[in-house]
Structures are given as structure tokens and as C-alpha cells.
Design a protein around this motif. Structure first.
Motif, PDB file in Angstrom:
ATOM      1  N   ASP A 172       0.943  -1.213   0.102  1.00 46.25           N
ATOM      2  CA  ASP A 172      -0.135  -0.030   0.013  1.00 46.25           C
ATOM      3  C   ASP A 172       0.850   1.279  -0.046  1.00 46.25           C
ATOM      4  OD1 ASP A 172      -2.176   1.788   0.530  1.00 46.25           O
ATOM      5  OD2 ASP A 172      -2.385   1.278   2.464  1.00 46.25           O
TER       6      ASP A 172
ATOM      7  N   ASP B 163     -11.787  -4.851  -4.535  1.00 42.03           N
ATOM      8  CA  ASP B 163     -12.101  -5.166  -3.444  1.00 42.03           C
ATOM      9  C   ASP B 163     -12.799  -4.100  -2.782  1.00 42.03           C
ATOM     10  OD1 ASP B 163     -11.102  -7.617  -2.226  1.00 42.03           O
ATOM     11  OD2 ASP B 163      -8.999  -6.863  -2.583  1.00 42.03           O
TER      12      ASP B 163
ATOM     13  N   ARG C  19     -13.213  -1.418  -0.285  1.00 39.71           N
ATOM     14  CA  ARG C  19     -12.197  -0.479   0.271  1.00 39.71           C
ATOM     15  C   ARG C  19     -12.652   0.143   1.397  1.00 39.71           C
ATOM     16  NH1 ARG C  19      -7.934   0.268  -3.666  1.00 39.71           N
ATOM     17  NH2 ARG C  19      -6.851   1.539  -2.059  1.00 39.71           N
TER      18      ARG C  19
ATOM     19  N   ASP D 231     -10.559   2.190   2.713  1.00 39.56           N
ATOM     20  CA  ASP D 231      -9.705   3.621   2.671  1.00 39.56           C
ATOM     21  C   ASP D 231      -9.952   4.392   1.792  1.00 39.56           C
ATOM     22  OD1 ASP D 231      -8.800   1.883   0.645  1.00 39.56           O
ATOM     23  OD2 ASP D 231      -6.796   1.901   1.069  1.00 39.56           O
ATOM     24  N   LYS D 232     -11.097   4.039   1.158  1.00 37.07           N
ATOM     25  CA  LYS D 232     -11.334   5.027  -0.209  1.00 37.07           C
ATOM     26  C   LYS D 232     -12.346   6.215   0.329  1.00 37.07           C
ATOM     27  CE  LYS D 232     -11.579   4.080  -4.897  1.00 37.07           C
ATOM     28  NZ  LYS D 232     -11.383   2.862  -5.707  1.00 37.07           N
TER      29      LYS D 232
ATOM     30  N   PHE E  71      -3.838  -1.432   3.049  1.00 34.43           N
ATOM     31  CA  PHE E  71      -5.015  -0.683   2.705  1.00 34.43           C
ATOM     32  C   PHE E  71      -6.299  -0.540   3.840  1.00 34.43           C
ATOM     33  CE2 PHE E  71      -2.608  -3.001  -1.036  1.00 34.43           C
ATOM     34  CZ  PHE E  71      -2.502  -2.030  -1.575  1.00 34.43           C
TER      35      PHE E  71
ATOM     36  N   ARG F  22      -7.175  -2.716   5.887  1.00 36.21           N
ATOM     37  CA  ARG F  22      -7.755  -3.861   6.450  1.00 36.21           C
ATOM     38  C   ARG F  22      -6.638  -4.790   6.785  1.00 36.21           C
ATOM     39  NH1 ARG F  22     -11.404  -5.503   1.348  1.00 36.21           N
ATOM     40  NH2 ARG F  22     -10.971  -7.674   2.127  1.00 36.21           N
TER      41      ARG F  22
ATOM     42  N   TYR G  76      -8.445 -10.548   2.871  1.00 33.55           N
ATOM     43  CA  TYR G  76      -8.182 -10.561   1.529  1.00 33.55           C
ATOM     44  C   TYR G  76      -8.428 -12.090   1.240  1.00 33.55           C
ATOM     45  CZ  TYR G  76      -6.759  -5.676   1.531  1.00 33.55           C
ATOM     46  OH  TYR G  76      -6.645  -4.484   1.856  1.00 33.55           O
TER      47      TYR G  76
END
Ligand SMILES: Cc1cc2nc3c(=O)[nH]c(=O)nc-3n(C[C@H](O)[C@H](O)[C@H](O)COP(=O)(O)OP(=O)(O)OC[C@H]3O[C@@H](n4cnc5c(N)ncnc54)[C@H](O)[C@@H]3O)c2cc1C
Lengths: 408, 376
Positions: free
Chosen positions: A140, A392, A394, A396-397, B258, B260, B265
Motif C-alpha cells: 500500500d 475489493d 475498500r 480506505d477510499k 489498505f 484492512r 483478503y
């Protein structure tokens, strides 16, 4: 479609092959130990070769002349690289700078100061490293926390970077920082180039599982960088990151290191139940599978080249090349060690078959599946960016960076 | 039919786990990694010997505890899990088993009590150079009671007092018992992929040795010893593979990317689920091997080869995907992941590489099917 050289390409190939033969360093004077990457003798041989190439206009063949290149084509550069590999004189020290970072830097900055950095890199006198990853943000990259705060004409940087290949021997770095934690994470990043001798910047090598120490931690404490070293826009760093990552995956996807020819040589010299390992039907089947995968990496890199020569940027499909290369390399090193049977355990250059190159690869292979984008991330890239599958869910978006959950 | 450990074996196993966690933490393994020397931890070896584990499967008549092979498998699983840097596998699974299988009464009486008491370290020396072991092309020779030639790599070859050596002789291949303290034996350390398990190159320059088993039968006897060792090693492999999976799961729970947990995942979930499945394949085949070994069933050669193939594959997968799950951290010297990656390959090669055992397995399946045909 034509994988053969056209007449001009063939002429160019003949020219560079002859030139390389006449000018390449003789690595056979080095011991097996000295021939390992980052050994001072090896590094020095690489630097001298870079100088010779630069003087003859072969260092950055495809770069425009304003950047200190030769204004040649990507195809010419690829031909030169192939001939270098064929002659066994390909080195990786300058790859990060010349292939990943500087093209991205020059894409965003073309001022005199930036251009002045180029000749020393082209000649191998200065080495560049990538300062993106941090302890809490590797895959990330946009989660970088290393803080840059404006102070007059300067920026003051505080934070930590990690996994920086070659930073211990680098002169310059391309540094990713957070300039705004109150906006979504991709929107508050800024990139700088930094002289690695700047006060407050400390490099600590990390010993890797292979026993080598070419990855590093980089600590930045009140490091002052003038605004003229900013690359691209304030809070516009993500665009710079994307350019370098795409260059990186395309370059790694073209594959380096031991080849199927080395595997074949090993199989031919290793006894088996009857004859050599090369005669073993099970090995032959595996070898055929390995061959098509590594050749695919090479041939796909030609396709990437064709799109580059049409002026297109390397696309998400180059992720497939990097995945194939790193995974087939791990598989190959495992096979090679196994075919030696118990002797596959031996690692010292004096004891081991092929000077221990396969064992060294075996211990390096896990890193190949991580650096430059992990397997999982690259598969996501293929699924989402190439195949158009939904991303996915998200968390964090659209969330301000400081509110994103982070565990440890 | 009971396809599991008994309650007593389970408590032996729990006790072994607690003991090893206390005396052989990964810091102890790492100490040997940093300073390989003879390639094991002598203080730890002493403590393990004091537990009586060396004699676990050795019959009481030879100073052992006579608990049986399944108990030894339970201990092996825990030793594998802990990565204990000790010459247990060489001494017990190979040297002692070779004596049990091929030794005469006098040889057993002389040496097995010493093994049981932890007073000697033994090893088995077969490999001579790159490639699969071929008993028809051995360079080490046994002539007139003397051994000459070089074996490499010999696991625990520097620490061992005794070795059983596969050699060529006028009668064909032969297993030779050699006292390694003789002047005509020279040994030097060789570095391997797993520095926490020592290895040596051994030169025999007319060293005195005695035949174990029948001369001319060396290769066949070795194959039987390797079947025993393969089952026991499979338990070490399964123990190590389980530990890798646990490490990966724990990390997947605590690491975020990210925003999580990475364990949220599917790429990571499926990776761990695949590791679990491979480990179960290893375990199922290892258990079957344990049964065949403990009952000396006719299926032993087949079961041993199956256990070795399955457990080697499981440990390889678990050790490499554990690193992958850990990301950059997993690739460092500092993190423990590589200790398992190294040990996995060590165990996968010590009695021959999987490619050799796959061939053995396919042949033995054919033999068993042919035998069924005759029976029916
Ligand atoms: C040899 C090597 C060289 C490197 N060189 C450099 C360099 O020069 N400069 C630099 O800045 N960095 C460099 N790196 C860092 C590298 O880019 C990171 O290590 C890598 O991106 C992984 O980050 P991480 O270690 O934080 O792992 P994490 O991101 O924490 O990943 C842990 C695991 O989770 C998985 N994962 C993470 N996110 C997802 C997701 N969304 N879906 C599914 N799975 C996921 C990963 O695939 C991995 O298996 C290098 C690393 C290596 C190993």
C-alpha cells in the motif's frame, strides 16, 4: 509480427556484438566470491563498464539527447541489452536509477537542476535508490506516512523508509512523503529527490535471509530539502509513483538472472539413474514447462517493447511478466537444488555445483515474489485493471488518511 | 482401526511441546545459525538425551524404553515444530534404525544402549556427489576391512562418533560401521542451506570398519533404513509445516494493508487454506506411515514413500508461502520465516530428494497392485 531482426536491426546487432566483444570487462579475473552482486570488485567492474558504454553512447540508448541519451530506439536498446546478457556483462546496479526512477523523474521535472543529475547517473558514478516503502505501507505505497512539512523555501522531512534496495551504496534517492494527512491517501503525497548525504538522513542495512545486506532502512530526522527538489506537484506524488512502478514491473518482467541455459548445463553435468538428469523423462517434462514460461517472459517483453516504441507507457499487462519471472525462478531454483539430491544442500562456491549460484538463487527467490509488487497485488492488478473485474471493498477510499485503520 | 494418537501419546506430545518451547526456543536455533560450529547445540542435545527420547523406540533389551514407533513419531513432530538444532534425526532415525534393521546381536548390544543413553552421536553417510545416489557407482570402497574415499555431505558428520557408511566392495554394496575417532578419518565442515544442522565432508583413508548386515546387500538395507527414516522425518516435516501455517495465520490477523487486515483478503485466505490442505495431505500420509512402521506392515515401503513425498511438498509450500504472507519482513534474516524455509529443504533432501521418492512410490504402488492381483 516478426521476431527476427530486420536488416537494420541485424546490422545494429552485429555492430554492438563486435563492440561488446572488444570492450567488455573480463569478469573471469574475479573469484566466484567477487562475482557476486555488491561485492566491491564486482561493483567497480560494473561502474567501469558503464563509463565505457557512456563514452561510446551505449549507456542510455533510447533516452533523448537532452537527457544525455543517444536518441536511439527502444528496439536498439533491447538489442544491446540482449547482447550484453549474451556476453555475461549485465549488471543491476544502475537499473533502479536509469530504468525506474530517472525516466519518471524526467517525465515530471525538466528544469536545469534535474537535468544536471543525469550525466553522473548515466556514467554509473552516482547510484539512485527508491525510497517509497515504509514499515506500515509496502504493498500500500499510498499509505506512506513519512511527513514533509513546508518551511519557507524548504520542506522538513521526518519518518522512516524500509526495504530500499541499494540505499547503502546510493548517492540519491527518490523519496515519497505525506504532505497532507487530511485528504484521501492518494491525494496527499509528494515526491522529492534527495541527496543521501543530507544531514538527518541515516541508512541502516538490513540483512536478508540470503545473508546479503542490500536492503536498508532509511531514517529521516528533520531532513531539510529545498522545494526545487520536489518532483511534480505538491500533493501530486501519486502520479510519480505510478510512473516508477510501471517502469519497475516492466523491467523486472523482462527477467534477469540464471536462465534455462544454466539449468540445462546443470542438468547435463549431473548424473541421474541413467545418463544425466537431462535424460530423465520427468525432468524433461518439467524443463519444457519451465522453458515456455521463461521464454514467455522474454517474448512478452518484446511485445511491451513494441508498444513502447509506439510511444505507449508500459501497461498493467507487464504485471504478468513479473509474476511469471519471479515464480518460475523460485520453482527453477527449487528444482535445481533437488536434482543435485543431497549435494543440493551445499552452498559454498568451492563445494557446490555451479559455484552455488542455484542455492543463492533459492535463498533469494522469496524476495523476488515481494519486491516490485507482491504476487497478490500483481494478480489484483491483472484482475482489476486488465480484466475489468470489480475491486475489493475498500475501507480506505475517500477516507481522510489519518482515519484509515492501520493495525500495526 | 484408530487413526490418531492414543491419549498417552497425546500427553507425551504435549509434554514434549512444552519442554521444547522452554529449552529450544527459536532464539536457540538462531544461536546455531549465527555460530554454526559443529552445527548443533550440545547443551540442548544433552537435555533432550536426559529426557530419554533417544531410546523411545529402541527395544528395552537394548537399553531403550521400547515405547514404539508411534511415540517416536509424536516426538519427531514436536522436534520438527521446534526446529531443535540437535543430531536426533541422524542418530535415531538413521544410525540406530540401521543397527536395528541390519546389525547383528553383538553390534546391537554394543551400540544401541549407548544410543539410548545419549552417549553417542551417529550418522549415516551415503551421498558422494551431485545427483541421485547410485549404489552401482559408489566411489567409496571397502576392501579387506578398510574404507577409502570421500562422503559429502554427511549430516552431523563433525559431531558424530560413529557412522554407517554405504560403500562398494567385491561382493557389491555394503554398509560399514566406522568409528570416526580414528586417525585415518578426516573431517571438515561444509556449509549448507540449513546451518542449524551441521554437515561435513569425511575422508576415509583406509579406516577400519566392520560390515553391518550382509555384504552385497548394502543398497537394499539402506533402502529399508531410509523407509524408516522417511516416516520419522515426515513427522518433523509436518510439525514444521504446521508451525509455518500458524505463523502465517497470526501475522495475517495482525498486519494491515489498505486499511484492512491482510487476512481479510481472499488471496491470503486461500493461500492459508491451501497450506492447510497440503499439511493435511502430509499428515494423513505420515500417519499411515507411522502405522505401517509401528506394525512393520508389508505396506511400509509404499507408505514411507507416500509420507516422504507428501510431507516434503507440504513443508516446501508452507515455508515459502509463510514468507510470502509476511511480505518484506518475511525475507529478512531477523524474521524466523527463513529458518523454516532452510529446514524444509534440509529435511527434504537428507534421505534423498522427492524426485527419487516419487519414483520409488510409483514403483511400490505397482508392486502392491501386482501383489493384490496375485492374492485375488
Ligand atoms: C527484494 C526487495 C526489494 C525491494 N526494493 C524496494 C525498494 O527499492 N524501494 C522500496 O521503496 N521498496 C522496496 N521493496 C519493498 C516492497 O515493495 C514491499 O516489500 C512489498 O511491496 C510488500 O510490502 P510489505 O512488506 O509491507 O508487505 P505487506 O504489504 O504488508 O503484505 C503482506 C502480505 O499481504 C499481501 N497483501 C497486501 N495487500 C493485499 C491485498 N490488497 N490483497 C491481497 N493480498 C494483499 C501481500 O501480497 C503480502 O503477501 C523491496 C522489497 C523486496 C523484498
Amino acid at each position: 509480427m516478426n521476431f527476427d531482426d530486420n536488416p537494420e536491426e541485424a546490422a545494429y546487432r552485429a555492430e554492438v556484438r563486435a563492440w561488446i566483444e572488444g570492450n567488455a570487462p573480463d569478469l573471469s579475473v574475479l573469484t566466484a566470491e567477487e562475482r557476486r552482486t555488491w561485492h566491491p570488485a564486482h561493483k567497480e567492474a560494473a561502474r567501469q563498464w558503464q563509463v565505457v558504454k557512456a563514452d561510446a553512447g551505449y549507456a542510455c540508448i533510447s533516452w533523448p539527447r537532452e537527457w544525455g541519451g543517444s536518441g536511439g530506439t527502444n528496439i536498439q536498446e533491447a538489442i544491446f541489452n540482449q547482447e550484453e546478457a549474451r556476453a555475461g556483462v549485465q549488471f543491476t546496479y544502475f537499473m533502479t536509477g536509469l530504468h525506474f526512477l530517472l525516466p519518471a523523474l524526467l517525465e515530471h521535472n525538466q528544469d536545469e537542476l534535474t537535468l544536471s543529475l543525469i550525466p553522473s547517473a548515466v556514467r554509473g558514478d552516482k547510484i539512485w535508490c527508491q525510497l517509497f516503502s515504509e514499515p506500515s505501507s509496502g504493498s500500500d505505497s499510498a499509505g506512506a506516512r513519512c511527513a514533509a512539512v513546508r518551511d519557507g523555501d524548504d520542506w522538513v522531512i521526518n519518518g522512516q523508509k524500509v526495504w530500499n534496495s541499494g540505499a547503502q551504496a546510493s548517492d540519491y534517492g527518490l523519496l515519497l512523503t505525506r504532505t497532507n494527512p487530511d485528504v484521501p491517501k492518494h491525494k496527499g503525497l509528494t515526491v522529492f529527490w534527495v541527496d543521501m548525504t543530507t544531514p538527518g538522513l541515516e541508512v541502516r542495512p538490513i540483512k536478508m535471509m540470503s545473508g546479503d545486506a542490500e536492503l536498508n532502512e532509511v531514517f529521516l530526522t528533520d531532513v531539510r530539502i529545498p522545494d526545487c527538489q520536489r518532483v511534480g506537484e505538491i500533493d501530486g506524488g501519486w502520479a510519480v509513483v505510478i510512473s516508477t512502478l510501471m517502469n519497475e514491473r516492466a523491467a523486472l518482467g523482462s527477467g534477469t538472472g540464471l536462465s534455462w541455459r544454466d539449468v540445462m548445463a546443470l542438468a547435463r553435468q549431473t548424473p541421474s539413474w541413467e545418463g544425466t538428469v537431462m535424460d530423465d523423462p520427468a525432468f524433461r517434462e518439467w524443463f519444457a514447462d519451465y522453458y515456455i514460461r521463461t521464454e514467455a517472459v522474454r517474448l512478452t517483453s518484446f511485445r511491451t517493447l513494441s508498444s513502447l516504441s509506439r510511444g505507449e507507457a508500459p501497461g498493467p499487462e507487464s504485471s504478468a511478466g513479473k509474476l511469471l519471472w519471479s515464480n518460475s525462478t523460485q520453482d527453477m531454483s527449487s528444482q535445481a537444488v533437488d536434482l543435485l539430491d543431497m549435494s543440493g544442500l551445499l552452498v559454498d562456491a568451492e563445494d557446490a555445483a555451479a559455484n552455488g549460484a542455484f542455492q543463492h538463487r533459492f535463498l533469494w527467490a522469496p524476495g523476488l515474489r515481494l519486491g516490485g509488487g507482491t504476487d497478490e497485488i500483481l494478480k489484483n492488478v491483472i484482475a482489476e485493471r486488465v480484466l475489468g473485474l470489480p475491486g475489493d471493498v475498500r475501507l480506505d477510499k475517500g477516507v481522510p488518511f489519518r482515519e484509515i485503520p492501520s493495525g500495526r | 482401526m484408530n487413526f490418531d494418537y492414543t491419549d498417552e501419546q497425546k500427553s507425551l506430545k504435549d509434554e514434549a511441546r512444552r519442554f521444547l518451547a522452554a529449552v529450544s526456543p527459536l532464539t536457540a536455533v538462531r544461536a546455531v545459525l549465527e555460530e554454526p560450529g559443529i552445527g548443533h547445540d550440545p547443551a540442548l542435545w544433552k537435555r533432550i538425551c536426559e529426557q530419554g527420547w533417544c531410546g523411545a523406540a529402541i527395544p528395552e533389551g537394548y537399553g531403550g524404553l521400547g515405547m514404539g514407533y508411534v511415540d517416536l513419531c509424536a516426538l519427531a513432530e514436536e522436534l520438527g515444530r521446534s526446529l531443535a538444532p540437535v543430531p536426533f534425526a541422524s542418530t535415531i532415525y538413521q544410525f540406530a534404525e540401521a543397527l536395528v534393521i541390519a546389525g547383528n546381536e553383538e553390534q546391537k548390544q554394543r551400540l544401541l544402549p549407548l544410543v539410548s543413553a545419549g552417549e553417542i552421536i551417529g550418522t549415516l553417510a551415503a551421498s558422494e556427489g551431485p545427483g541421485v545416489l547410485r549404489s552401482d557407482a559408489l566411489k567409496v570402497r571397502y576392501v579387506d576391512g578398510k574404507l577409502s574415499g570421500t562422503k559429502v555431505p554427511v549430516i552431523d558428520g563433525l559431531a558424530a562418533n560413529w557412522a554407517i557408511v554405504l560403500a562398494a566392495s567385491d561382493e557389491g554394496s555394503v554398509l560399514v560401521l566406522v568409528d570416526l575417532s580414528q586417525g585415518s578419518v578426516q573431517r571438515e565442515v561444509v556449509a549448507t542451506l540449513d546451518p542449524t544442522r551441521g554437515a561435513a565432508r569425511i575422508h576415509f583413508d583406509g579406516a577400519a570398519g566392520e560390515v553391518i548386515g550382509q555384504a552385497g546387500q548394502g543398497a537394499q538395507l539402506l533402502a529399508r533404513v531410509q523407509d524408516h527414516a522417511a516416516v520419522l522425518l515426515a513427522f518433523e516435516q509436518v510439525g514444521g509445516a504446521d508451525r509455518c501455517l500458524e505463523m502465517a495465520r497470526d501475522y495475517a490477523l495482525e498486519r494491515y494493508a489498505f486499511g484492512r487486515q491482510i487476512g481479510s483478503y481472499q488471496a491470503i485466505k486461500h493461500k492459508l487454506a491451501d497450506m492447510f490442505i497440503a499439511n493435511e495431505v502430509g499428515r494423513a500420509n505420515a500417519y499411515y506411515g507411522a502405522w505401517a512402521l509401528s506394525t512393520q506392515a508389508p505396506e511400509l515401503p509404499l507408505a514411507a514413500a507416500a509420507a516422504r513425498v507428501a510431507a516434503s511438498a507440504a513443508y516446501w509450500q508452507a515455508s515459502k508461502e509463510n514468507i510470502q504472507t509476511h511480505g518484506g519482513i518475511g525475507f529478512t534474516w531477523e524474521a524466523d520465516c527463513h529458518l523454516f524455509y532452510r529446514r524444509a529443504r534440509h529435511l527434504g533432501l537428507v534421505v534423498g530428494a522427492p524426485r527419487d521418492w516419487k519414483r520409488r512410490l510409483a514403483t511400490r504402488i505397482e508392486q502392491q497392485v501386482a501383489a493384490e492381483g496375485i492374492a485375488a
